[in-house]
Design a protein around this motif. Sequence first.
Motif, PDB file in Angstrom:
ATOM      1  N   GLN A 143     -23.190  -7.309  27.227  1.00  0.00           N
ATOM      2  CA  GLN A 143     -21.779  -6.883  27.211  1.00  0.00           C
ATOM      3  C   GLN A 143     -21.051  -7.170  28.524  1.00  0.00           C
ATOM      4  OE1 GLN A 143     -23.566  -3.326  25.079  1.00  0.00           O
ATOM      5  NE2 GLN A 143     -21.448  -2.727  25.407  1.00  0.00           N
ATOM      6  N   ASN A 144     -21.647  -6.756  29.642  1.00  0.00           N
ATOM      7  CA  ASN A 144     -20.975  -6.992  30.928  1.00  0.00           C
ATOM      8  C   ASN A 144     -20.837  -8.488  31.251  1.00  0.00           C
ATOM      9  OD1 ASN A 144     -20.985  -4.237  31.039  1.00  0.00           O
ATOM     10  ND2 ASN A 144     -22.465  -4.061  32.704  1.00  0.00           N
ATOM     11  N   PRO A 145     -21.911  -9.282  31.054  1.00  0.00           N
ATOM     12  CA  PRO A 145     -21.762 -10.727  31.308  1.00  0.00           C
ATOM     13  C   PRO A 145     -20.670 -11.368  30.459  1.00  0.00           C
ATOM     14  CG  PRO A 145     -24.078 -10.173  31.169  1.00  0.00           C
ATOM     15  CD  PRO A 145     -23.322  -8.934  30.797  1.00  0.00           C
ATOM     16  N   LYS A 146     -20.545 -10.938  29.188  1.00  0.00           N
ATOM     17  CA  LYS A 146     -19.507 -11.533  28.333  1.00  0.00           C
ATOM     18  C   LYS A 146     -18.119 -11.238  28.873  1.00  0.00           C
ATOM     19  CE  LYS A 146     -20.257 -10.974  23.786  1.00  0.00           C
ATOM     20  NZ  LYS A 146     -21.037 -10.670  22.561  1.00  0.00           N
ATOM     21  N   ALA A 192     -16.247 -15.481  24.331  1.00  0.00           N
ATOM     22  CA  ALA A 192     -15.738 -14.954  23.055  1.00  0.00           C
ATOM     23  C   ALA A 192     -16.733 -13.931  22.525  1.00  0.00           C
ATOM     24  CB  ALA A 192     -15.569 -16.092  22.069  1.00  0.00           C
ATOM     25  N   ALA A 193     -16.223 -12.904  21.866  1.00  0.00           N
ATOM     26  CA  ALA A 193     -17.112 -11.818  21.392  1.00  0.00           C
ATOM     27  C   ALA A 193     -18.091 -12.322  20.347  1.00  0.00           C
ATOM     28  CB  ALA A 193     -16.270 -10.697  20.821  1.00  0.00           C
TER      29      ALA A 193
END
Length: 353
Positions: free
Chosen positions: A343-346, A352-353
């Motif tokens: 989650q944090n790296p994205k 894009a999710a």
Amino acid sequence: MSSSNLIEPVIYNCHTHIFTHKHIPDGYFPLFIVKLARNKVIRGVLNTVMQKIVPWTSNDRFQRCANFVSFAYKKGQEDNLKVLMNYYPKGTRFVVLPMDMAYMAAGKVMEDIDKQHQELVCLANREEYKNIIIPFAHIDPRRPAALERLAVLVEEQQFRGVKIYPPLGYYPCDPVLMHDIYPYMVKHKLPLIAHCSPGSVNTKHLPFEEAQGLADPKHYAAVMKKFPDLKICLSHFGGISEWQRYLTRDRSIDNPTWLEKILDMMRSGNYPNLYADVSYTVFNFQENITLLKVLLEDERVRTQVLFGSDFYMTSNERYPERRLSIDLRAALGETLFWQIANQNPKKFLAEAA
Ligand SMILES: [Zn+2]
């Protein structure tokens, strides 16, 4: 997260290196080792000697030498990439950080940063590595036309972020970075990864401690005040030695650890785009995993920490890299692990999710 659709999220390793001896200056190690080791026979002898030396010494220099001799002399970046990929589940994505060591006063490099970037981008464009490599450009503000070079790398070759390494001889608030590079990065939504540990490759222009001090987290407050939208990851979260100092020694108010300096900035709430990766530092696993887990209890910290390993700088650590992400996941638990590894790296990489 994974239970709802049975597809496990991918791991993002936000800090890896695959460059080779061709990108390390000839005078990086004493006694012409970088040059000599290009000969296979000499390399074999050196390797044997180093492996004998390493277990008996805590001298970081020997560890680094042995590490480089065994790993750096691969034919190309692809060979290192293949080893790296083999350590992680299929589909894992890697932020690859090139190194431009031409300005550290340690002699010539065989291949300049342009070739290193080209080789990396060729790999990143290959079908089999397309969704695997996230290439970052190494920017040294002393290299002429730094901004023009970055623009080409980003706009024509899809580089996704910038890596800086201040101990090579410049401040994070260097005028070229402040006036040219950071504004461009904000405009193009590019994240910055900056080396932030006193254990580092240092320029030979400056006394050792002075060079180390260039990476001090305190320099980033001014950068973040001027560029509040710039996402900045301080690599190594202050570094192994500073975590050790935090855990074991008396800390004076006058001399806070780099870890505390970063935490203070995160907890202040003034720097929502400040991140830190746990690369290398987490390889001191037994000592640091409990502290990491406790730090992640704080929501502001939890949402700003990134998983990274620092492959292949860690290849000489006792902890094997393949085991690291497994043990980290088991120790942190599913929720925390995926927070820092997905989650944090994205969010940091604007994936894009
Ligand atoms: Zn690194």
